[in-house]
Scaffold this motif. Structure first.
Motif, PDB file in Angstrom:
ATOM      1  N   LEU A  99       0.830  -1.205   0.000  1.00 41.65           N
ATOM      2  CA  LEU A  99       0.000   0.000   0.000  1.00 41.65           C
ATOM      3  C   LEU A  99       0.863   1.253   0.000  1.00 41.65           C
ATOM      4  O   LEU A  99       0.565   2.241  -0.683  1.00 41.65           O
ATOM      5  CB  LEU A  99      -0.932  -0.001   1.219  1.00 41.65           C
ATOM      6  CG  LEU A  99      -2.114  -0.976   1.163  1.00 41.65           C
ATOM      7  CD1 LEU A  99      -2.868  -0.960   2.482  1.00 41.65           C
ATOM      8  CD2 LEU A  99      -3.050  -0.610   0.015  1.00 41.65           C
ATOM      9  N   SER A 100       1.946   1.199   0.775  1.00 40.77           N
ATOM     10  CA  SER A 100       2.855   2.350   0.800  1.00 40.77           C
ATOM     11  C   SER A 100       3.450   2.593  -0.586  1.00 40.77           C
ATOM     12  O   SER A 100       3.568   3.737  -1.029  1.00 40.77           O
ATOM     13  CB  SER A 100       3.966   2.113   1.828  1.00 40.77           C
ATOM     14  OG  SER A 100       3.431   1.976   3.136  1.00 40.77           O
ATOM     15  N   ALA A 101       3.816   1.484  -1.251  1.00 40.25           N
ATOM     16  CA  ALA A 101       4.370   1.621  -2.603  1.00 40.25           C
ATOM     17  C   ALA A 101       3.320   2.178  -3.564  1.00 40.25           C
ATOM     18  O   ALA A 101       3.619   3.029  -4.409  1.00 40.25           O
ATOM     19  CB  ALA A 101       4.883   0.270  -3.101  1.00 40.25           C
ATOM     20  N   GLN A 104       2.829   5.820  -2.878  1.00 40.36           N
ATOM     21  CA  GLN A 104       3.955   6.562  -3.443  1.00 40.36           C
ATOM     22  C   GLN A 104       3.808   6.680  -4.956  1.00 40.36           C
ATOM     23  O   GLN A 104       4.080   7.743  -5.539  1.00 40.36           O
ATOM     24  CB  GLN A 104       5.274   5.865  -3.087  1.00 40.36           C
ATOM     25  CG  GLN A 104       6.511   6.640  -3.508  1.00 40.36           C
ATOM     26  CD  GLN A 104       6.618   7.985  -2.810  1.00 40.36           C
ATOM     27  OE1 GLN A 104       6.253   8.120  -1.650  1.00 40.36           O
ATOM     28  NE2 GLN A 104       7.120   8.981  -3.523  1.00 40.36           N
ATOM     29  N   GLU A 105       3.348   5.569  -5.585  1.00 35.59           N
ATOM     30  CA  GLU A 105       3.150   5.591  -7.027  1.00 35.59           C
ATOM     31  C   GLU A 105       2.048   6.575  -7.404  1.00 35.59           C
ATOM     32  O   GLU A 105       2.169   7.318  -8.385  1.00 35.59           O
ATOM     33  CB  GLU A 105       2.782   4.180  -7.519  1.00 35.59           C
ATOM     34  CG  GLU A 105       2.526   4.080  -9.017  1.00 35.59           C
ATOM     35  CD  GLU A 105       3.766   4.342  -9.848  1.00 35.59           C
ATOM     36  OE1 GLU A 105       3.613   4.672 -11.029  1.00 35.59           O
ATOM     37  OE2 GLU A 105       4.881   4.218  -9.306  1.00 35.59           O
ATOM     38  N   LEU A 106       0.956   6.595  -6.602  1.00 33.05           N
ATOM     39  CA  LEU A 106      -0.132   7.541  -6.858  1.00 33.05           C
ATOM     40  C   LEU A 106       0.352   8.987  -6.691  1.00 33.05           C
ATOM     41  O   LEU A 106      -0.033   9.877  -7.459  1.00 33.05           O
ATOM     42  CB  LEU A 106      -1.306   7.267  -5.919  1.00 33.05           C
ATOM     43  CG  LEU A 106      -2.105   5.989  -6.208  1.00 33.05           C
ATOM     44  CD1 LEU A 106      -3.145   5.766  -5.125  1.00 33.05           C
ATOM     45  CD2 LEU A 106      -2.775   6.088  -7.578  1.00 33.05           C
ATOM     46  N   LYS A 107       1.182   9.200  -5.674  1.00 36.91           N
ATOM     47  CA  LYS A 107       1.728  10.543  -5.476  1.00 36.91           C
ATOM     48  C   LYS A 107       2.575  10.953  -6.681  1.00 36.91           C
ATOM     49  O   LYS A 107       2.510  12.106  -7.139  1.00 36.91           O
ATOM     50  CB  LYS A 107       2.563  10.585  -4.202  1.00 36.91           C
ATOM     51  CG  LYS A 107       1.742  10.518  -2.919  1.00 36.91           C
ATOM     52  CD  LYS A 107       2.643  10.611  -1.694  1.00 36.91           C
ATOM     53  CE  LYS A 107       1.823  10.591  -0.404  1.00 36.91           C
ATOM     54  NZ  LYS A 107       2.690  10.655   0.802  1.00 36.91           N
ATOM     55  N   THR A 108       3.369   9.985  -7.179  1.00 33.54           N
ATOM     56  CA  THR A 108       4.200  10.283  -8.351  1.00 33.54           C
ATOM     57  C   THR A 108       3.325  10.594  -9.571  1.00 33.54           C
ATOM     58  O   THR A 108       3.592  11.541 -10.324  1.00 33.54           O
ATOM     59  CB  THR A 108       5.126   9.093  -8.652  1.00 33.54           C
ATOM     60  OG1 THR A 108       5.938   8.810  -7.496  1.00 33.54           O
ATOM     61  CG2 THR A 108       6.024   9.386  -9.841  1.00 33.54           C
ATOM     62  N   GLN A 109       2.276   9.768  -9.748  1.00 32.34           N
ATOM     63  CA  GLN A 109       1.369  10.007 -10.872  1.00 32.34           C
ATOM     64  C   GLN A 109       0.670  11.358 -10.732  1.00 32.34           C
ATOM     65  O   GLN A 109       0.488  12.081 -11.718  1.00 32.34           O
ATOM     66  CB  GLN A 109       0.339   8.881 -10.956  1.00 32.34           C
ATOM     67  CG  GLN A 109       0.926   7.541 -11.344  1.00 32.34           C
ATOM     68  CD  GLN A 109      -0.123   6.450 -11.413  1.00 32.34           C
ATOM     69  OE1 GLN A 109      -1.316   6.702 -11.213  1.00 32.34           O
ATOM     70  NE2 GLN A 109       0.296   5.233 -11.698  1.00 32.34           N
ATOM     71  N   LYS A 110       0.258  11.675  -9.496  1.00 32.05           N
ATOM     72  CA  LYS A 110      -0.385  12.970  -9.262  1.00 32.05           C
ATOM     73  C   LYS A 110       0.567  14.108  -9.603  1.00 32.05           C
ATOM     74  O   LYS A 110       0.169  15.102 -10.235  1.00 32.05           O
ATOM     75  CB  LYS A 110      -0.834  13.070  -7.807  1.00 32.05           C
ATOM     76  CG  LYS A 110      -1.522  14.382  -7.466  1.00 32.05           C
ATOM     77  CD  LYS A 110      -1.904  14.444  -6.003  1.00 32.05           C
ATOM     78  CE  LYS A 110      -2.552  15.785  -5.668  1.00 32.05           C
ATOM     79  NZ  LYS A 110      -2.905  15.870  -4.223  1.00 32.05           N
TER      80      LYS A 110
END
Length: 278
Positions: A99-101, A104-110
């Protein structure tokens, strides 16, 4: 030994022998009997106590064994529960890591999306400025006088619209012709009334036929602005054939001809005229 001494010895020996052969008195025998009975009872009591102690000890041992067995079973159950909890914890930790990964991936995509939005906004602003400048250049600076015109140079003004027919020797399919018009901030010409029909007709040079914004969709003739063809007499074939588009022609009984959209023809573009304040 003297004769007198022998007699004394014989008498003593005889007395001892008689004492040995004669039973003890009754009183003495009773005391011995009482003594033997009491000792026997004490022995029985002792044996009984020992038996009771053995039973108690055996019961204690059995109880201790049962307790140890229960304790061992409970310990095994606790160990199994601990193992299950540990496994669940490991799974939870793994899920938490995943979930943390993902977060983090969603934050990067955002972040990437925000950057793209910012870039698109910048590009849009630049295009708007460029479009405004292009409008000024094409509507105003393309003419010799100091006045801006409703239509760009090379376009014919009619009512609130501007029309342009392309080079009659440059032919395209209906879709390609429409793409060319859209690239000039316009679309294929639409005749909403008889006046627009006349404007289109006047720009349809000779008998080649020019693509206009009319084609068959779902069994009906429709203009590119989404409206239906109301005046059926404008087309030579009342029956709408899928895959057919309309050509505007001069010199025939009708000014619209139905042909396959994949044929290549010249075309007429139309756009809204620029509103100028006096």
């Amino acid at each position: 030994m003297a004769e007198g001494e022998d007699e004394v010895y014989e008498n003593y020996a005889w007395g001892v022998f008689k004492a040995a052969n004669n039973p003890p008195p009754a009183a003495k025998r009773g005391e011995e009997t009482v003594y033997d009975s009491a000792g026997h009872r004490r022995f029985q009591h002792l044996a009984c106590c020992l038996g009771i102690l053995c039973v108690i000890l055996l019961g204690g041992i059995i109880g201790l064994c049962v307790y140890i067995a229960n304790l061992t079973r409970d310990n095994k159950n606790l160990a199994d529960q601990f193992g299950n909890l540990k496994q669940a914890y490991n799974v939870s930790e793994s899920n938490n890591t995943n979930l943390s990964a993902e977060v983090q991936e969603l934050k990067t995509q955002k972040k990437n999306l925000n950057q793209k939005i910012q870039n698109m906004t910048t590009n849009w602003n630049e295009l708007s400025i460029s479009g405004a400048q292009w409008s000024i250049d094409s509507y105003c600076l393309a003419y010799d006088d100091d006045k801006c015109q409703p239509c760009q140079s090379g376009w014919v003004e009619f009512q609130s619209g501007c029309y342009q027919s392309n080079d009659p020797y440059s032919w395209k399919t209906w879709e390609e012709a429409r793409e060319d018009c859209q690239g000039q901030n316009s679309d294929l010409a639409v005749a909403r009334d008889s006046e627009e029909k006349e404007a289109i007709y006047e720009n349809s040079f000779q008998y080649y036929g020019y693509w206009i914004g009319l084609r068959v969709e779902d069994g009906r003739w429709k203009w590119v602005d989404g409206s239906d063809l109301i005046e059926s007499s404008w087309i030579d074939l009342p029956t709408a054939v899928e895959g057919h588009c309309a050509l505007s022609v001069q010199g025939g009984d009708t000014w619209l001809v139905s042909v396959n959209c994949d044929e290549t023809q010249p075309w007429i573009c139309q756009k809204k005229a620029l509103s100028l304040s006096v």
